[in-house]
Structures are given as C-alpha cells and as structure tokens.
Design an enzyme around this catalytic site. Sequence first.
Site, PDB file in Angstrom:
ATOM      1  CG  ASP A  61      -1.679   0.719   0.486  1.00 26.08           C
ATOM      2  OD1 ASP A  61      -1.695   2.407   0.733  1.00 26.08           O
ATOM      3  OD2 ASP A  61      -2.582   0.750   2.353  1.00 26.08           O
ATOM      4  CB  VAL A  62       1.558   3.947  -2.397  1.00 27.21           C
ATOM      5  CG1 VAL A  62       1.964   3.008  -3.636  1.00 27.21           C
ATOM      6  CG2 VAL A  62      -0.028   4.984  -2.033  1.00 27.21           C
ATOM      7  CB  SER A 141      -8.700  16.508 -11.293  1.00 27.36           C
ATOM      8  OG  SER A 141     -10.148  16.082 -12.099  1.00 27.36           O
ATOM      9  CE1 TYR A 152      -8.143  11.539  -7.995  1.00 23.82           C
ATOM     10  CE2 TYR A 152      -9.402  12.463 -10.001  1.00 23.82           C
ATOM     11  CZ  TYR A 152      -8.302  11.677  -9.582  1.00 23.82           C
ATOM     12  OH  TYR A 152      -7.757  11.249 -10.626  1.00 23.82           O
ATOM     13  CE  LYS A 156      -4.809  11.394  -8.759  1.00 33.20           C
ATOM     14  NZ  LYS A 156      -3.536  10.932  -9.399  1.00 33.20           N
ATOM     15  CB  THR A 187      -9.276   3.188 -16.217  1.00 32.00           C
ATOM     16  OG1 THR A 187     -10.393   4.226 -15.280  1.00 32.00           O
ATOM     17  CG2 THR A 187      -7.983   3.461 -17.117  1.00 32.00           C
TER      18      THR A 187
HETATM   19  N1  LIG Z   1      -9.200   7.178 -15.591  1.00 32.73           N
HETATM   20  C1  LIG Z   1      -9.301   8.593 -15.296  1.00 32.73           C
HETATM   21  O1  LIG Z   1     -10.178   9.250 -15.955  1.00 32.73           O
HETATM   22  C2  LIG Z   1      -7.942   8.613 -15.231  1.00 32.73           C
HETATM   23  C3  LIG Z   1      -7.987  10.211 -15.099  1.00 32.73           C
HETATM   24  C4  LIG Z   1      -7.193  11.615 -14.488  1.00 32.73           C
HETATM   25  C5  LIG Z   1      -5.736  10.559 -13.574  1.00 32.73           C
HETATM   26  N2  LIG Z   1      -5.900   9.410 -12.742  1.00 32.73           N
HETATM   27  C6  LIG Z   1      -5.151   8.674 -12.805  1.00 32.73           C
HETATM   28  O2  LIG Z   1      -4.479   7.471 -13.080  1.00 32.73           O
HETATM   29  C7  LIG Z   1      -4.205   7.151 -12.331  1.00 32.73           C
HETATM   30  C8  LIG Z   1      -4.834   4.950 -12.637  1.00 32.73           C
HETATM   31  O3  LIG Z   1      -5.915   4.676 -12.220  1.00 32.73           O
HETATM   32  P1  LIG Z   1      -6.888   4.455 -13.306  1.00 32.73           P
HETATM   33  O4  LIG Z   1      -7.740   5.290 -14.572  1.00 32.73           O
HETATM   34  O5  LIG Z   1      -5.462   3.587 -14.001  1.00 32.73           O
HETATM   35  O6  LIG Z   1      -7.984   3.502 -12.120  1.00 32.73           O
HETATM   36  P2  LIG Z   1      -7.875   2.018 -11.392  1.00 32.73           P
HETATM   37  O7  LIG Z   1      -8.497   2.061 -10.504  1.00 32.73           O
HETATM   38  O8  LIG Z   1      -7.908   0.860 -12.503  1.00 32.73           O
HETATM   39  O9  LIG Z   1      -6.229   2.292 -11.054  1.00 32.73           O
HETATM   40  C9  LIG Z   1      -5.506   2.397 -10.170  1.00 32.73           C
HETATM   41  C10 LIG Z   1      -4.917   1.568  -9.654  1.00 32.73           C
HETATM   42  O10 LIG Z   1      -4.279   2.146  -8.093  1.00 32.73           O
HETATM   43  C11 LIG Z   1      -4.333   1.279  -6.946  1.00 32.73           C
HETATM   44  N3  LIG Z   1      -4.508   1.449  -5.820  1.00 32.73           N
HETATM   45  C12 LIG Z   1      -5.277   2.415  -5.224  1.00 32.73           C
HETATM   46  N4  LIG Z   1      -4.958   2.385  -3.842  1.00 32.73           N
HETATM   47  C13 LIG Z   1      -3.829   2.374  -3.523  1.00 32.73           C
HETATM   48  C14 LIG Z   1      -2.329   1.789  -2.471  1.00 32.73           C
HETATM   49  N5  LIG Z   1      -2.669   2.798  -1.874  1.00 32.73           N
HETATM   50  N6  LIG Z   1      -1.563   1.560  -2.851  1.00 32.73           N
HETATM   51  C15 LIG Z   1      -0.878   0.331  -3.927  1.00 32.73           C
HETATM   52  N7  LIG Z   1      -2.091   0.665  -5.198  1.00 32.73           N
HETATM   53  C16 LIG Z   1      -2.991   1.026  -4.712  1.00 32.73           C
HETATM   54  C17 LIG Z   1      -5.832   0.257  -7.227  1.00 32.73           C
HETATM   55  O11 LIG Z   1      -5.506  -1.020  -6.931  1.00 32.73           O
HETATM   56  C18 LIG Z   1      -5.571  -0.123  -9.361  1.00 32.73           C
HETATM   57  O12 LIG Z   1      -4.902  -0.642  -9.667  1.00 32.73           O
HETATM   58  C19 LIG Z   1      -4.620   7.360 -10.436  1.00 32.73           C
HETATM   59  O13 LIG Z   1      -4.096   8.279  -9.920  1.00 32.73           O
HETATM   60  C20 LIG Z   1      -5.943   7.500 -11.260  1.00 32.73           C
HETATM   61  O14 LIG Z   1      -5.970   9.029  -9.903  1.00 32.73           O
HETATM   62  C21 LIG Z   1      -7.176   8.837 -13.813  1.00 32.73           C
END
Ligand SMILES: NC(=O)c1ccc[n+]([C@@H]2O[C@H](COP(=O)([O-])OP(=O)(O)OC[C@H]3O[C@@H](n4cnc5c(N)ncnc54)[C@H](O)[C@@H]3O)[C@@H](O)[C@H]2O)c1
Length: 254
Positions: A61-62, A141, A152, A156, A187
């Site tokens: 967990d990060v 965001s 959020y 961010k 995603t």
């Molecule tokens: N999908 C979008 O539209 C979007 C847009 C902008 C930014 N993001 C960012 O992209 C990144 C990836 O998200 P995604 O869209 O691929 O969604 P996702 O939910 O598929 O991926 C997020 C991953 O982070 C992992 N995670 C969550 N909490 C954690 C923790 N405490 N320790 C370790 N791992 C943890 C989850 O298990 C998951 O695998 C995130 O930071 C998200 O905020 C996503």
Amino acid sequence: MTRFDGKTVIVTGASSGIGLATAQRFSEEGANVVLVGRDAEALAKAARNMDQARTLTIAGDVSREPDVISVAEAAVARFGAINVLVNNAGIAMSGRIDEMSLEDWQKVIDIDLTGVFLMSRAVWPQLEKAQGSVVNTSSVSGLGGDWGMFAYNAAKGGVSNMTRALALDARDSGIRVNGVAPALTRTGMTEEMMGDEALVQKFLERTPLGRVGEPEDVAAVIAFLASEDARFVNGVIIPVDGGLHASNGQPPQA
Ligand SMILES: NC(=O)c1ccc[n+]([C@@H]2O[C@H](COP(=O)([O-])OP(=O)(O)OC[C@H]3O[C@@H](n4cnc5c(N)ncnc54)[C@H](O)[C@@H]3O)[C@@H](O)[C@H]2O)c1
C-alpha cells in the site's frame, strides 16, 4: 523499441488501468518492471504475459511507509538499481464539502498525495545513483477544479505542484521529475461514468479530438517522459486529454 533495456522501472497501481498499460509498455520496451499494488493475486494476473525474467510483483500500500520501503528494497535486491519511478496508484472520490467525512478526506490525501511523497522518498537515493526520473500520474483534476470533487482536486493539485517542486529540489542530482494529467480515461475508475452515455457526450463536446482516453494513450506519454528522449524535459505536467485543457472553460459555441 527498446529504450529501457537494462533499466528498472517501478510502477505503482500496476494491476489495472493506466498502471497496467504503463507496466506493459515499459516491459515491451525492454525494462525490468516492478509492479506494485495492494492485491498480490491481481498483480500476478496483470504480470502473466510479461517476460518473467524481467518482472517482479510486490503487494503493498503506497500510503504505508513500511510497504514502500519493502518495495524499494525488493526492487534493488532483484535488479540492482532503480532508474524510473512511476507514481500512478490512486483513488478518486466525489462529494462536496458538506458531504465529506474526515476519514474519506484523509484516505484520498493519504493514497493520492502522501503515497507519492513516501514512494519518491523511499527510492530517491537509488534514483540519484542511477540519474533516473520520476513520472507522476496527476490528472486534469490536478490542474484546475471539478464540480463536486474537491478532495481529489486537492490531492491531485498537490501532486502537480509537488512534481514541479521536486524537480527544483532535485537540482544537480541528475533526477528529473515530471507528470501526466490525463482527462477521462477508460479504466476501472471510470467504468460507471463510461456507462452513462449522456455524461460521456458532455465530455466529448469539450474534447477537440472527440474521444475518451485509453490507458495506452497515457502509458505512451509516461514512457516518453521517463526516456532519454525527454532528457531535457523537467518539472512539467503534460495533459493527455485530447485537447480538453486547451479551452478556457467556456462551452462550445458551435
Ligand atoms: N481514469 C481516469 O479517467 C483518470 C484520469 C486522470 C487521472 N487518473 C489517475 O490515474 C491513476 C490510475 O488510475 P486508473 O484510472 O488506471 O484507475 P484504476 O482504478 O484502474 O487504477 C488505480 C490503481 O491503483 C491501485 N491502488 C489504489 N490505492 C492504492 C494503494 N493505497 N496502494 C497501492 N495501489 C493502490 C488500485 O488497486 C488500482 O490498481 C490514478 O492516480 C488516477 O487518479 C485517472
């Protein structure tokens, strides 16, 4: 392309979405890839098609310091160095201020913001040794506000400005620190939104390229920023948003 032959890359949140596409991209480009996530089984599944000799999965967990220290130690024990850290793990949470509990606020900040600090600090000495780089997954965001997502946005926004500040503090260390700011990307995090056609249409009206993002769109820019191609790029957050951020926010007139 094998821009990352012999390089070791840590990707957090690597079992799904943008993190998984990023881990795959680095693996295809020759890197040793360390996939980090909370669920060991999901990580093993994510990594199954990658070259196992160059792949390591670590459950952690990060937002927990002992976990990120273990990740750094295990990566060095297995591959001898750390060249690139991709701070991608994150969660999204909506809700206005009158709806947000302290517990939920803390959770978003702990994972999305403190996680970036802890992970970066844990691998910093290795990055310095390797003259490596950090790429943070911020968000559109993290460049401006959304309606009903202030926690959020706060996290961010912190990631975006931490990216710039770390690039400054890394002066003379040889470490570069950059970020990406994706808009709506397909995603697990956005699965529910993607099912709402009217909502997706509203996003598309403000996106000049007329489509939502795919995880691979973001992975390609992350790989660029981590690569030698971006050797003089430092302290920037690149929007990966089909042009959304080019707007001043006024609605389309035509
Ligand atoms: N999908 C979008 O539209 C979007 C847009 C902008 C930014 N993001 C960012 O992209 C990144 C990836 O998200 P995604 O869209 O691929 O969604 P996702 O939910 O598929 O991926 C997020 C991953 O982070 C992992 N995670 C969550 N909490 C954690 C923790 N405490 N320790 C370790 N791992 C943890 C989850 O298990 C998951 O695998 C995130 O930071 C998200 O905020 C996503």
